[in-house]
Design an enzyme around this catalytic site. Sequence first.
Site, short mmCIF file in Angstrom:
data_model
loop_
_atom_site.label_atom_id
_atom_site.label_comp_id
_atom_site.label_asym_id
_atom_site.label_seq_id
_atom_site.Cartn_x
_atom_site.Cartn_y
_atom_site.Cartn_z
N ASP A 22 27.43 -16.52 -19.18
CA ASP A 22 26.53 -16.13 -18.08
C ASP A 22 27.23 -16.23 -16.73
OD1 ASP A 22 24.18 -15.25 -16.97
OD2 ASP A 22 23.14 -17.18 -17.12
N ASN B 185 28.31 -13.32 -14.83
CA ASN B 185 29.17 -12.20 -14.45
C ASN B 185 28.69 -11.54 -13.15
OD1 ASN B 185 30.44 -12.65 -16.86
ND2 ASN B 185 29.65 -10.83 -17.90
N ARG C 22 26.84 -12.81 -10.67
CA ARG C 22 27.05 -13.65 -9.48
C ARG C 22 28.54 -13.76 -9.14
NH1 ARG C 22 23.81 -18.33 -11.88
NH2 ARG C 22 23.83 -16.88 -13.65
N TRP C 23 29.39 -13.75 -10.16
CA TRP C 23 30.84 -13.77 -9.92
C TRP C 23 31.22 -12.53 -9.09
CZ3 TRP C 23 34.86 -10.43 -10.90
CH2 TRP C 23 36.16 -10.95 -10.86
N HIS D 27 31.14 -7.78 -15.22
CA HIS D 27 31.13 -7.66 -16.68
C HIS D 27 32.53 -7.36 -17.21
CE1 HIS D 27 26.92 -8.23 -16.74
NE2 HIS D 27 26.60 -7.08 -16.19
N SER E 166 21.42 -9.51 -24.86
CA SER E 166 20.18 -9.99 -25.50
C SER E 166 19.18 -8.84 -25.62
CB SER E 166 19.57 -11.12 -24.67
OG SER E 166 18.97 -10.61 -23.49
N LEU F 112 39.60 -17.22 -37.45
CA LEU F 112 38.45 -17.48 -36.56
C LEU F 112 37.37 -16.46 -36.90
CD1 LEU F 112 37.23 -18.77 -33.88
CD2 LEU F 112 38.14 -16.77 -32.72
N ARG G 94 26.92 -23.21 -21.97
CA ARG G 94 26.36 -22.18 -21.09
C ARG G 94 27.03 -22.29 -19.73
NH1 ARG G 94 20.53 -19.32 -20.56
NH2 ARG G 94 21.16 -17.85 -18.94
N ARG H 145 19.11 -23.14 -19.61
CA ARG H 145 18.06 -22.69 -20.53
C ARG H 145 18.70 -21.96 -21.69
NH1 ARG H 145 16.98 -20.01 -15.65
NH2 ARG H 145 18.00 -17.98 -15.54
N GLU I 90 24.94 -29.87 -29.77
CA GLU I 90 25.23 -30.54 -28.49
C GLU I 90 25.38 -29.44 -27.44
OE1 GLU I 90 25.23 -33.75 -28.00
OE2 GLU I 90 24.83 -34.13 -30.12
C1 IPE Z 1 21.61 -14.62 -21.41
O1 IPE Z 1 21.85 -14.46 -20.07
C2 IPE Z 1 22.09 -13.43 -22.17
C3 IPE Z 1 23.54 -13.27 -22.25
C4 IPE Z 1 24.45 -14.07 -21.74
C5 IPE Z 1 23.98 -12.11 -23.00
P1 IPE Z 1 20.76 -13.81 -19.08
O2 IPE Z 1 21.40 -13.76 -17.75
O3 IPE Z 1 20.25 -12.53 -19.64
O4 IPE Z 1 19.60 -14.90 -19.13
P2 IPE Z 1 18.45 -15.24 -18.08
O5 IPE Z 1 17.74 -13.95 -17.78
O6 IPE Z 1 19.12 -15.79 -16.87
O7 IPE Z 1 17.59 -16.25 -18.77
C1 IPE Z 2 25.98 -12.47 -18.32
O1 IPE Z 2 26.11 -12.31 -16.95
C2 IPE Z 2 26.29 -11.20 -19.08
C3 IPE Z 2 25.11 -10.52 -19.66
C4 IPE Z 2 23.89 -10.96 -19.64
C5 IPE Z 2 25.36 -9.25 -20.28
P1 IPE Z 2 24.89 -11.85 -16.05
O2 IPE Z 2 24.93 -10.38 -15.91
O3 IPE Z 2 23.62 -12.39 -16.58
O4 IPE Z 2 25.26 -12.55 -14.68
P2 IPE Z 2 24.25 -13.19 -13.65
O5 IPE Z 2 23.43 -14.20 -14.37
O6 IPE Z 2 23.43 -12.06 -13.10
O7 IPE Z 2 25.13 -13.80 -12.61
MG MG Z 3 22.60 -14.10 -16.23
#
Ligand code: IPE
Ligand code: IPE
Ligand code: MG
Length: 244
Positions: free
Chosen positions: A23, A25, A27-28, A40, A68, A134, A187, A193, A206
Site C-alpha cells: 500500500d 503507491n 501517496r508515494w 504503481h 482487490s 518460492l 502492511r 487495517r 503476526e
Molecule cells: C488494499 O489497499 C489493496 C491493495 C493493496 C491491493 P487499498 O488502498 O485498496 O485499501 P484501503 O482502501 O486503504 O482500505
Molecule cells: C496500493 O497503493 C496499490 C493498489 C491498491 C493497487 P494505493 O494505490 O492504494 O496507494 P495509496 O493508498 O492511495 O497511497
Molecule cells: Mg491504498
Amino acid sequence: MDEEKTLTGLPDHMPDHVAVIMDGNGRWAKSRGLPRLAGHKAGTENLRRVIRACVEFGIRYLTIYAFSTENWGRPADEVSGLMNIIKDVIEKELDELNQQGVRLCHVGHLEGLDPELQRKVMGAVKLTENNDRLILNIAFNYGGRDEILCAVKHMMKDGIEPDKVTSELFSTYLLTAGTPDPDLVIRTSGEMRISNFLIWQSAYSEWYFTPTYWPDFDKEELRKAVFSYSQRDRRYGKVSSKEV
Ligand code: IPE
Ligand code: IPE
Ligand code: MG
C-alpha cells in the site's frame, strides 16, 4: 543462530509464508508531484526487488495483494493503467522469475479481467508450475469476503452435511487451498487495517506495520520485518511455551 543465517544477517526463526499488503503507491507519487500511475509503476519495480530478497532469504511462500475486488471502484484510467502494468510485468519479468525458480499462482477471479490478461496469467501459471523455490501467490481481483462466500456456495453445491464442515475442510474450498496460512502479514504506508485481505487465513498471523510507502519498502525493511517476527511469541490462545 546457525552459521549461514548469521552470515546473511537473518534470524534463526524465519517465517515460512509472508503476505504483503503493498500500500501507499498513490501517496508515494503524490509526495513527488507525480501521477498515481507513476506510483504503481514504482511499486511494481519494487516488487521485483522484494521477490529477489525473498528468494535470497529462503522464504517459501510470498502472497502479495495487488488488486482487490474493491479496487474496481477507482477511476477508470487508474484501473486500466493497473491492468496494463500487470500485463507488462508478466511480459517482462516472467522469464527471470522462471529462472529464479519462482512458481506463480493467481489468487482471485479471472472472470471480469480482459481476455488477453486472462491468457497471460494462465500462461505464467502454467509455465512456472513445476518451480518450487518460492511460491508467489498474486492476489489480483481478490477479496476475502468474496472468497469465503464462494467457498460456502461451493460446499453447498457439493452437498456437504453441516456437521462435516470443519476448519480443515473449509480451508480446502478457499482459493489458497494447499498453501499454509501466512506467518507474517506486512502492511506498508502506515494504514492499520486488513482491507479484505486473507481474512480467514490470517486469523493467527503476526502483523507488521510500517509507515514506509510500498515503492520504498526495500530488502532492509523486509529484514527488519522478519527480525520483528522472530521475536514474537505465538501463543495461539494458549500460554507462553516459556511458562509451561
Ligand atoms: C488494499 O489497499 C489493496 C491493495 C493493496 C491491493 P487499498 O488502498 O485498496 O485499501 P484501503 O482502501 O486503504 O482500505
Ligand atoms: C496500493 O497503493 C496499490 C493498489 C491498491 C493497487 P494505493 O494505490 O492504494 O496507494 P495509496 O493508498 O492511495 O497511497
Ligand atoms: Mg491504498
